[in-house]
Design an enzyme around this catalytic site. Structure first.
Site, PDB file in Angstrom:
ATOM      1  N   HIS B 145     -10.955  36.923  13.749  1.00 25.63           N
ATOM      2  CA  HIS B 145     -11.781  35.728  13.873  1.00 25.63           C
ATOM      3  C   HIS B 145     -12.912  36.071  14.848  1.00 25.63           C
ATOM      4  O   HIS B 145     -12.721  36.873  15.753  1.00 25.63           O
ATOM      5  CB  HIS B 145     -10.899  34.617  14.446  1.00 25.63           C
ATOM      6  CG  HIS B 145     -11.521  33.254  14.475  1.00 25.63           C
ATOM      7  ND1 HIS B 145     -12.424  32.864  15.434  1.00 25.63           N
ATOM      8  CD2 HIS B 145     -11.352  32.180  13.661  1.00 25.63           C
ATOM      9  CE1 HIS B 145     -12.775  31.608  15.223  1.00 25.63           C
ATOM     10  NE2 HIS B 145     -12.151  31.169  14.147  1.00 25.63           N
ATOM     11  N   ASP B 222      -3.857  37.480  19.311  1.00 24.61           N
ATOM     12  CA  ASP B 222      -4.381  36.142  19.006  1.00 24.61           C
ATOM     13  C   ASP B 222      -3.350  35.423  18.129  1.00 24.61           C
ATOM     14  O   ASP B 222      -3.172  35.763  16.958  1.00 24.61           O
ATOM     15  CB  ASP B 222      -5.735  36.303  18.289  1.00 24.61           C
ATOM     16  CG  ASP B 222      -6.275  35.001  17.715  1.00 24.61           C
ATOM     17  OD1 ASP B 222      -5.595  33.952  17.826  1.00 24.61           O
ATOM     18  OD2 ASP B 222      -7.382  35.039  17.144  1.00 24.61           O
ATOM     19  N   GLN B 225      -2.832  31.424  14.496  1.00 23.62           N
ATOM     20  CA  GLN B 225      -2.272  31.059  13.198  1.00 23.62           C
ATOM     21  C   GLN B 225      -0.782  31.381  13.102  1.00 23.62           C
ATOM     22  O   GLN B 225      -0.172  31.124  12.067  1.00 23.62           O
ATOM     23  CB  GLN B 225      -3.029  31.783  12.068  1.00 23.62           C
ATOM     24  CG  GLN B 225      -4.502  31.441  11.977  1.00 23.62           C
ATOM     25  CD  GLN B 225      -4.761  30.016  11.487  1.00 23.62           C
ATOM     26  OE1 GLN B 225      -3.892  29.365  10.893  1.00 23.62           O
ATOM     27  NE2 GLN B 225      -5.958  29.523  11.725  1.00 23.62           N
ATOM     28  N   LYS B 248      -4.250  23.146  16.097  1.00 23.15           N
ATOM     29  CA  LYS B 248      -3.787  23.664  14.809  1.00 23.15           C
ATOM     30  C   LYS B 248      -2.283  23.478  14.637  1.00 23.15           C
ATOM     31  O   LYS B 248      -1.711  23.862  13.631  1.00 23.15           O
ATOM     32  CB  LYS B 248      -4.132  25.147  14.678  1.00 23.15           C
ATOM     33  CG  LYS B 248      -5.624  25.443  14.630  1.00 23.15           C
ATOM     34  CD  LYS B 248      -5.854  26.937  14.543  1.00 23.15           C
ATOM     35  CE  LYS B 248      -7.275  27.342  14.896  1.00 23.15           C
ATOM     36  NZ  LYS B 248      -8.236  27.066  13.839  1.00 23.15           N
ATOM     37  N   CYS B 388     -15.216  32.045   9.931  1.00 26.37           N
ATOM     38  CA  CYS B 388     -15.417  32.731  11.216  1.00 26.37           C
ATOM     39  C   CYS B 388     -14.849  34.142  11.173  1.00 26.37           C
ATOM     40  O   CYS B 388     -14.319  34.645  12.174  1.00 26.37           O
ATOM     41  CB  CYS B 388     -14.802  31.949  12.369  1.00 26.37           C
ATOM     42  SG  CYS B 388     -15.527  30.328  12.595  1.00 26.37           S
TER      43      CYS B 388
HETATM   44  C1  LIG Z   1      -7.047  33.479  14.155  1.00 26.05           C
HETATM   45  C2  LIG Z   1      -7.897  32.546  14.960  1.00 26.05           C
HETATM   46  N1  LIG Z   1      -8.362  32.923  16.151  1.00 26.05           N
HETATM   47  C3  LIG Z   1      -9.107  32.112  16.905  1.00 26.05           C
HETATM   48  C4  LIG Z   1      -9.451  30.850  16.488  1.00 26.05           C
HETATM   49  C5  LIG Z   1     -10.280  29.987  17.377  1.00 26.05           C
HETATM   50  O1  LIG Z   1      -9.636  28.808  17.684  1.00 26.05           O
HETATM   51  P1  LIG Z   1     -10.428  27.635  18.396  1.00 26.05           P
HETATM   52  O2  LIG Z   1     -11.621  27.362  17.544  1.00 26.05           O
HETATM   53  O3  LIG Z   1      -9.479  26.512  18.433  1.00 26.05           O
HETATM   54  O4  LIG Z   1     -10.803  28.137  19.747  1.00 26.05           O
HETATM   55  C6  LIG Z   1      -8.995  30.419  15.241  1.00 26.05           C
HETATM   56  C7  LIG Z   1      -9.329  29.074  14.725  1.00 26.05           C
HETATM   57  O5  LIG Z   1     -10.234  28.845  13.988  1.00 26.05           O
HETATM   58  C8  LIG Z   1      -8.202  31.281  14.454  1.00 26.05           C
HETATM   59  O6  LIG Z   1      -7.747  30.902  13.259  1.00 26.05           O
END
Ligand SMILES: Cc1ncc(COP(=O)(O)O)c(C=O)c1O
Lengths: 154, 433
Positions: B145, B222, B225, B248, B388
């Protein structure tokens, strides 16, 4: 709100059969614009022919709205005197900002009136505007348009 | 429509989510399949947040009155519950705004330590593991991401370190064949996603963390998910730092969590500074509170922590193994439903093995935006775009994808509606095969 109001026949036709979709041999200016939320990309080029009339080149990938808008735009502004494209662009912007209210001027906008329905879908407005924004930047880059007119409209 | 999962009673769960009862686009029943972006919230979470404001609202960790005391207890109890959800101790959990902020907190530990070391800051213990210079490397993957990519690019730009990445194979799996060359003695950080938000792949993070530690690098995972969708035991992963977002996993927006080992959190310089994170303040200089307070500058998100704790309780009651089982069954069902439509191609693992239920796909001759629009017209909410993860899209040669990402409140009938919508899109645009 239904799909047909968004995807007018004219839009689908331009999407499936884009007009003038090729790059110019000797562009005076070009701009590459992207729609970072969905990844649509478009390159628009401008030049003038021996009579000083606008020539447009373009190439890109993206959704039906963004690509059809580029095709309609290229048809509309090709052959105009530089500067005239701004009048149409402004009318298109006004139509997109009207959220589906108001009567777009078909004499100015031609086939582009088909995009009036897009204004009711806020997430798609950017798609429809992509080509027109790229055109403006390409015209500024080529010197056919001054930066001032860009600052004026926002 | 397939048999409902034994342990997850979707019909009963749906009743807990008021938003799922609304209609969209002229009276269509809402089919929400965009939980990878953000989940919906049950009454239990909404009620917890509301009740906190109605009964106990006050600023935490300061003031001597009854409400301040109660609010602090709620906040710290929430931390304890949320920490236990991944098998951690409360002092190893830092609350942040979201996972993005947590990842930036990590990246800034390196740039701040590097800047402090350059300055020769007297009296400051600077851990050399966080000091970067040209020749050092940072390892990520091609399926990150942007939140786990852009902060590291910025860190490289500031320090001269270079960015490396694991590549992704055609089935959407990490290529680990060159792991020993990729993660070498120059590597200071390895930061990879546990479960990809765009491909759905579950990565062998334990193996990757082990290699990171073998070369003395800081290992980051990270978990955005994974935590909402499967049981996570932090000890099993072996990461030094691990983060996810509350929104989420049924929780409110505005709260995320960073897990760190005590040893690593102690060694990291603070990110945001100001009130609440200090020990002693003089006009010349200050010292900092112990973790986790060192990383929680300013008035924290108390009501959100209380809401997230309620979400944790909700998921714990369902049982995370049941949640994972439900989602794997849905992933399998979705893959079969999608691949039975001619012209549809899945981007990501093509089988329900080591993958989550987020499933990206492309439709021949149709742009994802147009697919999403037709689905929306049917009341089906999906995500379209690059999710993203633009470099991942490039890897697969697509400008964008459409993504179905179900959760505990979805069942096979929702997937059927999405599949019918895709066929409707093909027909509308005249590209049906
Ligand atoms: C794998 C992953 N990393 C990071 C993020 C970033 O999360 P947030 O936008 O809540 O900071 C997301 C969410 O879109 C994600 O799916």
């Amino acid at each position: 709100m239904n799909l047909e109001s968004l995807y007018q026949e004219i839009i689908l036709d331009h999407y499936k059969h884009p007009r003038g979709r090729e790059l110019l041999a000797a562009p005076l200016g070009a701009a590459h614009h992207v729609n970072p939320t969905c990844g649509d990309e478009l390159t628009v080029q401008v030049a003038v022919d021996s009579d000083g009339r606008l020539m447009i080149g373009y190439e890109g990938q993206g959704c039906s709205i963004s690509q059809a808008s580029a095709s309609v735009m290229s048809e509309l502004v090709t052959g105009l005197a530089p500067g005239q494209s701004e009048v149409i662009r402004q009318a298109f912007l006004d139509m997109m900002r009207a959220k589906g209210t108001g009567e777009p001027d078909e004499d100015v906008l031609g086939d582009a009136v088909a995009f009036a329905g897009v204004a009711k879908f806020p997430a798609r407005v950017k798609c429809a505007l992509l080509a027109w924004m790229a055109l403006q930047d390409a015209e500024i880059q080529s010197g056919l348009l001054t930066q001032q007119s860009k600052d004026g409209d926002s | 429509m397939g048999a409902p999962s034994m342990s997850i009673d979707v019909a009963r769960i749906k009743k807990d989510f008021p938003i799922l009862g609304r209609t969209v686009r002229g009276g269509r029943e809402l089919v929400y399949l965009d939980s990878g972006a953000t989940s919906q919230k049950p009454y239990q979470v909404l009620d917890a947040e509301r009740s906190f404001y109605e009964t106990s609202n006050a600023s935490v960790h300061r003031g001597a009155h009854a409400l301040a005391e109660e609010a602090t207890i709620h906040y710290e109890d929430a931390r304890e519950l949320i920490a236990a959800f991944i098998g951690a101790a409360p002092s190893n959990i830092v609350f942040t705004k979201n996972a993005t902020e947590a990842l930036n907190l990590c990246a800034y530990a390196f740039s701040n330590a590097t800047a402090l070391a350059r300055q020769g800051a007297p009296g400051r213990a600077i851990d050399p593991r966080f000091v970067l210079s040209p020749g050092d490397s940072i390892v990520i993957s091609e399926m990150e991401h942007h939140a786990n990519l852009v902060p590291w690019q910025e860190l490289c730009a500031k320090t001269g370190a270079s960015l490396r990445w694991f590549s992704v194979d055609d089935d959407g799996r990490l290529d680990l064949s060159n792991i020993d060359a990729l993660i070498d003695e120059t590597t200071k950080v390895v930061s990879v996603v546990h479960q990809s938000n765009i491909l759905g792949t579950i990565n062998p993070v334990r193996e990757i963390m082990a290699r990171a530690h073998a070369v003395g690098a800081v290992g980051i995972v990270d978990g955005c998910q994974s935590v909402p969708h499967m049981p996570v035991d932090i000890a099993d992963i072996g990461a030094d730092l691990f983060m996810w977002s509350g929104h989420k996993m049924l929780g409110p927006t505005g709260i995320g969590c960073l897990y760190g080992t005590t040893e690593i959190l102690d060694a990291m310089p603070p990110f945001l500074t100001g009130g609440s994170m200090i020990e002693m303040v003089h006009l010349e200089a200050s010292t900092f509170a112990p973790v986790p307070q060192k990383f929680e500058a300013g008035t924290p998100m108390v009501a959100q922590a209380v809401g997230l704790a309620a979400a944790v309780r909700y998921l714990t009651d369902l049982g995370m193994p049941n949640v994972a089982e439900h989602e794997l069954a849905l992933a399998d069902y979705t893959i079969k439903a999608l691949t039975s439509i001619p012209g549809v191609r899945i981007i990501g693992p093509g089988s329900a093995v080591d993958r989550g239920s987020a499933i990206s796909f492309v439709v021949d001759g149709l742009h994802p935006h147009d697919v999403g629009q037709v689905l929306d017209n049917e009341g089906v909410a999906v995500r379209v775009g690059h999710h993203c993860a633009w470099p991942t899209c490039r890897r697969f040669g697509v400008p964008a994808t459409t993504r179905i990402s179900p959760y505990i409140y979805n069942d096979e009938s929702d997937i059927d509606k999405a599949a019918a919508g895709i066929v409707a899109a093909q027909e509308f645009f005249g590209v049906a095969k």
